[in-house]
Design an enzyme around this catalytic site. Structure first.
Site, PDB file in Angstrom:
ATOM      1  CD  GLU A   1      -3.127   1.072  12.539  1.00  0.00           C
ATOM      2  OE1 GLU A   1      -2.742   0.345  11.544  1.00  0.00           O
ATOM      3  OE2 GLU A   1      -4.296   1.855  12.582  1.00  0.00           O
TER       4      GLU A   1
ATOM      5  CG  ASN B   1      -2.318  -5.519   5.964  1.00  0.00           C
ATOM      6  OD1 ASN B   1      -2.573  -6.433   4.661  1.00  0.00           O
ATOM      7  ND2 ASN B   1      -1.454  -5.163   6.479  1.00  0.00           N
TER       8      ASN B   1
ATOM      9  CG  HIS C   1      -1.445  -4.443  15.856  1.00  0.00           C
ATOM     10  ND1 HIS C   1      -1.325  -2.906  15.100  1.00  0.00           N
ATOM     11  CD2 HIS C   1      -1.375  -5.442  14.543  1.00  0.00           C
ATOM     12  CE1 HIS C   1      -0.735  -3.048  13.944  1.00  0.00           C
ATOM     13  NE2 HIS C   1      -0.539  -4.559  13.663  1.00  0.00           N
TER      14      HIS C   1
ATOM     15  CB  CYS D   1      -6.577   3.060   5.893  1.00  0.00           C
ATOM     16  SG  CYS D   1      -5.732   0.811   5.013  1.00  0.00           S
TER      17      CYS D   1
ATOM     18  CB  CYS E   1       0.533   4.629   7.162  1.00  0.00           C
ATOM     19  SG  CYS E   1      -1.031   4.941   5.642  1.00  0.00           S
TER      20      CYS E   1
ATOM     21  CB  SER F   1       3.578  -5.975   5.095  1.00  0.00           C
ATOM     22  OG  SER F   1       2.522  -6.555   5.772  1.00  0.00           O
TER      23      SER F   1
ATOM     24  CG  HIS G   1       3.573  -5.966  11.587  1.00  0.00           C
ATOM     25  ND1 HIS G   1       2.680  -5.739  12.462  1.00  0.00           N
ATOM     26  CD2 HIS G   1       4.796  -5.896  12.028  1.00  0.00           C
ATOM     27  CE1 HIS G   1       2.893  -5.418  12.878  1.00  0.00           C
ATOM     28  NE2 HIS G   1       4.074  -4.695  13.478  1.00  0.00           N
TER      29      HIS G   1
ATOM     30  CB  THR H   1      -5.487   1.589   9.732  1.00  0.00           C
ATOM     31  OG1 THR H   1      -4.682   0.699   9.568  1.00  0.00           O
ATOM     32  CG2 THR H   1      -5.704   3.389  10.408  1.00  0.00           C
TER      33      THR H   1
ATOM     34  CB  CYS I   1      -0.991   0.023   1.341  1.00  0.00           C
ATOM     35  SG  CYS I   1       0.275   0.175   2.605  1.00  0.00           S
TER      36      CYS I   1
END
Ligand code: 0JX
Ligand code: SF4
Length: 312
Positions: free
Chosen positions: A126, A228, A124, A198, A96, A270, A41, A168, A12
């Site tokens: 984030e 993700n 996590h 996202c 990001c 990723s 990751h 996200t 991304c």
């Protein structure tokens, strides 16, 4: 057997930006670059950067004073940022921009004493980073992971100063049902128009649903700690199609593909395209014939890197 490739898949805009920032920093500073947490990751990306001299650390205290530190794409808490400043580190922030946007919203809620509910996966990075934007002794941020957690919240139902935000990279389906319940229980709650998931997460989840309709097996390329990618594998399984998450072609077991006619391939945000190519080559070696790119949402979004990190 035919191969069908999901679209979009793989890197991304946030991941591309983070990797370019580190690669350029290596060339510009010609010094050791420390990265707080894995930049993204993916084991292949991390090993490659390590070979180029990057040192990954989990604690700021593991970095010598006055060094260069990069914050990973997942972002860091305010406390981590303060620790880095105290050590007089040069900070290159590869968070990001879409994660930073949520940081700003959470920080605003904290300043305005708005009690906040954050939907995300405990532990996590984030989530730790975003929750760590909330710093208010008179008000609170609460983490929930599921609908069940909603009933455990110590918040009055008629609270009019209540907000919610999300990680996200969550499952769109699960998050939407959590938000529905949240709005039912707390009628005055406000939050983002949809959720903070996202564009890349959304597009890759839609692409795997499309893939599931025309394949009898799906391979998801993505590391085990990639939220993700995990959501993609989960979704593939939910569609009823036999789905396996792999780090690389080395994980593929021949028994999986016995009698498979149409095999789908996708990759988390990723996971580099190089790994997809390796999987295709391996499948061709063991008998795959045609390869087709499935049509999907074209992604035109890109994020600039800071000017001081651009190469002449
Ligand atoms: O575990 P995540 O999906 O959040 O991260 P990963 O796999 O590194 O993907 C790119 C970074 C995403 C940040 O939102
Ligand atoms: Fe940014 Fe989304 Fe990529 Fe995360 S997955 S780095 S939020 S674009």
């Amino acid at each position: 057997m035919d191969i069908l490739l999901a679209n979009p898949r793989g890197f991304c805009a946030g991941v591309k930006r983070a990797i370019l920032m580190v690669e350029n920093a290596l060339k510009i500073y010609k010094k050791t670059i420390y990265v707080k947490h894995e930049l993204v990751h993916n084991q292949y990306v991390i090993t490659t950067l390590r070979q180029k001299g990057v040192i990954f650390v989990e604690k700021i205290s593991d970095i010598p004073n006055n060094s260069i530190v990069v914050f990973s794409a997942h972002g860091v808490s305010k406390k981590t940022q303060e620790k880095a400043l105290k050590k007089q580190l040069i900070i290159l922030n590869a968070t990001c921009p879409l994660v930073s946007k949520v940081h700003k919203e959470v920080s605003k809620a904290s300043e305005k004493n708005i009690e906040t509910i954050f939907i995300g996966h405990k532990g996590h990075p984030e989530v730790t980073g975003t929750i760590g934007q909330y710093n208010n002794k008179n008000s609170k941020i609460h983490l929930i992971e599921s609908i069940e957690d909603i009933n455990k919240l110590p918040i009055k139902q008629d609270n009019k100063k209540l907000n919610f935000f999300t990680q996200t990279t969550l499952s769109i389906r699960n998050t939407q049902s959590i938000i529905r319940f949240l709005k039912k229980k707390f009628p005055y709650i406000s939050g983002p128009k949809k959720e903070d998931i996202c564009y890349a997460t959304t597009n890759r989840q839609n692409a795997i649903i499309k893939l599931s309709k025309i394949t009898d097996m799906i391979l998801v390329i993505g590391s085990k700690n990639s939220s993700n990618s995990n959501r993609l594998a989960e979704l593939g399984k939910e569609t009823g199609v036999f789905t396996k998450q792999i780090e690389s072609f080395l994980d593929i077991q021949k028994k999986w593909i016995k009698n498979i006619k149409y095999i789908g391939i996708t990759a988390g945000a990723s996971a580099p395209e190089f790994l997809v190519k390796q999987v295709i080559e391996y499948l061709q070696k063991i008998g795959a014939e045609n390869i087709k790119e499935v049509s999907g949402n074209q992604e035109k979004i890109s994020f600039n890197i800071p000017k001081y990190l651009t190469l002449p």
